[in-house]
Design an enzyme around this catalytic site. Structure first.
Site, PDB file in Angstrom:
ATOM      1  N   ASP A 149      -6.513  -4.912  -6.787  1.00 16.55           N
ATOM      2  CA  ASP A 149      -7.609  -5.535  -6.049  1.00 16.55           C
ATOM      3  C   ASP A 149      -7.786  -4.849  -4.698  1.00 16.55           C
ATOM      4  OD1 ASP A 149      -7.915  -7.357  -8.068  1.00 16.55           O
ATOM      5  OD2 ASP A 149      -6.983  -9.025  -6.998  1.00 16.55           O
ATOM      6  N   ARG A 150      -8.978  -4.915  -4.183  1.00 14.46           N
ATOM      7  CA  ARG A 150      -9.279  -4.273  -2.903  1.00 14.46           C
ATOM      8  C   ARG A 150      -8.350  -4.751  -1.790  1.00 14.46           C
ATOM      9  NH1 ARG A 150     -15.345  -3.594  -0.350  1.00 14.46           N
ATOM     10  NH2 ARG A 150     -14.729  -2.521   1.582  1.00 14.46           N
TER      11      ARG A 150
END
Length: 323
Positions: A149-150
């Site tokens: 995930d970012r």
């Protein structure tokens, strides 16, 4: 990959070589058309503008050695064809150089910074993989082997050879990659390790990022939670995941009643506000270590990404609790 001279129209005819055989057509196009939105690539396929051996094929077509792929000219959302050769901002380049944990002839493993998407798209022009290609403009092959995930930091594997990419992804599918995470969750965890085995599915309309929910009709997912340190209103957990579903740890933690600190989508918003006052500026989720073996290597890879200083500082501000 042999590319014959193209016509004035800009159409490219690409001959597939042995090292590219077996790859899905859509994945091949994503790697070839850097900077082009995924949705546009699929539109080209649906309209028949991409052809293999002069015929229309579907996105999941598996390429074979000798196939000829017709790729139409495509505008790259403002990214020029020589974008890979453009230098990175010095601050980002310095951060990425310092984030390399391991590199050999096959793999490059990084301690991914939080806040940096792993690839561009959906409004993100420059992700980590695009940035690394700019940092290594002479690299013949450099691809993401998996994703984070970012807002998640930690171990991220990039492949430098297609054979290594396929070997690592096969290890992922077969359960041959041990993945350990660190996360701070809301609430005091009572008892020892706990397995959360709940299927997960995306819900809601649209094609953009949709929330993931526990749903028995979804895909099987398993997470193993191990308490490491207890605080007055939170617990530092080790997590091992047996599967790698989107938002898996965050959704499983929230479902168990212990949402991840700083999680703006599935978290406890009052708890998040308290954590923000203690200096937490993003979700507290870190890919701590990886352990896996590739067929051509005598010894397994054992890679550890140290917890970033910003997260260590948050832990130091919490009140310890003896349990």
């Amino acid at each position: 990959m042999k590319v014959p001279a193209t016509a004035r129209s800009g159409v490219a005819l690409v001959r597939i070589e042995a090292g590219q055989a077996g790859q899905r057509l859509d994945n091949f196009l994503m790697g070839r058309l850097k900077g082009v939105p995924r949705s546009h690539v699929y539109r080209l396929l649906r309209k028949g503008e991409v052809r293999v051996n002069k015929g229309r094929v579907k996105a999941d077509y598996r390429l074979s050695e000798g196939d000829q792929v017709r790729i139409p000219p495509v505008r790259r959302s403002g990214v020029s064809a020589d974008d890979r050769a453009q230098p990175l901002p010095e601050g980002l380049a310095r951060t990425l150089r310092g984030a390399i944990l391991l590199e050999d002839d096959d793999l490059l493993v990084m301690n991914k910074p939080a806040g940096l998407a792993v690839h561009g798209g959906s409004g993100v022009r420059l992700g980590l993989i695009e940035a690394m290609r700019r940092l290594r403009p002479d690299a013949a092959f450099l691809e993401l082997a998996h994703r984070l995930d970012r807002e998640t930091s930690g171990c991220l594997v990039l492949a430098k050879r297609r054979g290594a990419l396929l070997a690592f992804q096969e290890a992922l599918k077969s359960g041959g990659v041990e993945k350990h995470y660190l996360t701070l969750v809301a609430g005091v965890w009572r008892g020892g390790p706990r397995r959360v085995s709940e299927s997960l599915a995306r819900k809601g309309p649209g094609t953009r990022v949709r929330p993931v929910t526990v749903d028995e009709t979804g895909r099987h997912a398993e997470s193993f939670f191990f308490p490491r340190r207890h605080f007055s209103d939170s617990t530092l957990m080790g997590v091992e995941i047996g599967t790698g579903r989107t938002h898996q740890i965050r959704v499983h933690a929230a479902h168990a009643g212990f949402p991840v600190a700083g999680d703006s989508q599935y978290g406890d918003f009052e708890f998040n506000r308290r954590m923000k006052r203690l200096g937490l500026k993003r979700q507290f989720l870190h890919a701590e270590s990886l352990r896996f073996h590739l067929p051509d290597h005598a010894h397994p890879y054992r890679i550890q990404a140290p917890l970033l200083a910003e997260l260590e500082a948050v832990l130091e501000r919490l009140e310890p609790l003896d349990v």
